[in-house]
Write a protein that holds these residues in place. Sequence first.
Motif, mmCIF file in Angstrom:
data_model
loop_
_atom_site.group_PDB
_atom_site.id
_atom_site.type_symbol
_atom_site.label_atom_id
_atom_site.label_comp_id
_atom_site.label_asym_id
_atom_site.label_seq_id
_atom_site.Cartn_x
_atom_site.Cartn_y
_atom_site.Cartn_z
ATOM 1 N N ASP A 79 0.814 -1.224 0.000
ATOM 2 C CA ASP A 79 0.000 0.000 0.000
ATOM 3 C C ASP A 79 0.845 1.269 0.000
ATOM 4 N N GLU A 80 1.898 1.291 0.790
ATOM 5 C CA GLU A 80 2.746 2.490 0.906
ATOM 6 C C GLU A 80 3.328 2.877 -0.459
ATOM 7 N N ILE A 81 3.806 1.918 -1.181
ATOM 8 C CA ILE A 81 4.398 2.199 -2.501
ATOM 9 C C ILE A 81 3.312 2.621 -3.484
ATOM 10 N N ARG A 82 2.172 1.954 -3.489
ATOM 11 C CA ARG A 82 1.074 2.340 -4.391
ATOM 12 C C ARG A 82 0.637 3.777 -4.118
ATOM 13 N N THR A 83 0.561 4.145 -2.843
ATOM 14 C CA THR A 83 0.173 5.516 -2.477
ATOM 15 C C THR A 83 1.195 6.515 -2.998
ATOM 16 N N ARG A 84 2.488 6.200 -2.842
ATOM 17 C CA ARG A 84 3.534 7.109 -3.333
ATOM 18 C C ARG A 84 3.488 7.220 -4.853
ATOM 19 N N VAL A 85 3.269 6.120 -5.539
ATOM 20 C CA VAL A 85 3.193 6.150 -7.006
ATOM 21 C C VAL A 85 2.011 7.000 -7.442
#
Length: 111
Positions: A95-101
């Motif tokens: 989730d953290e990476i998807r949010t940053r992307v």
Amino acid sequence: MRLYSETEVVARVEGMTVTRLRAFVAAECVRPSEAEGHVGYAEADLARLRLAAELAQDFELDPHASAMVLSLVDQIHGLRLALRRLGEAVGEEPDEIRTRVRARLRGPGAS
């Protein structure tokens, strides 16, 4: 793989003639395939030739212009595939990476 002869292509593609087919081949809209000693056109070639014939008729494009349009269509399909794969890869991330992307894709100043 089923290959269609020039005669079969002309019969199956509306507005196609042997002369027009050969002009589309010369312009590299399609490339005949060879299988088991026979040269002909695959089902995908028939679809490309249908589009090329429509372009020629509807927009009065010559075979080289039709080849350019087909090349652009190929590029669009390639980009769509690449974007789909990228989306799938990002979707598999935490989730953290998807949010940053998502935030990066919105760009600076986007809310």
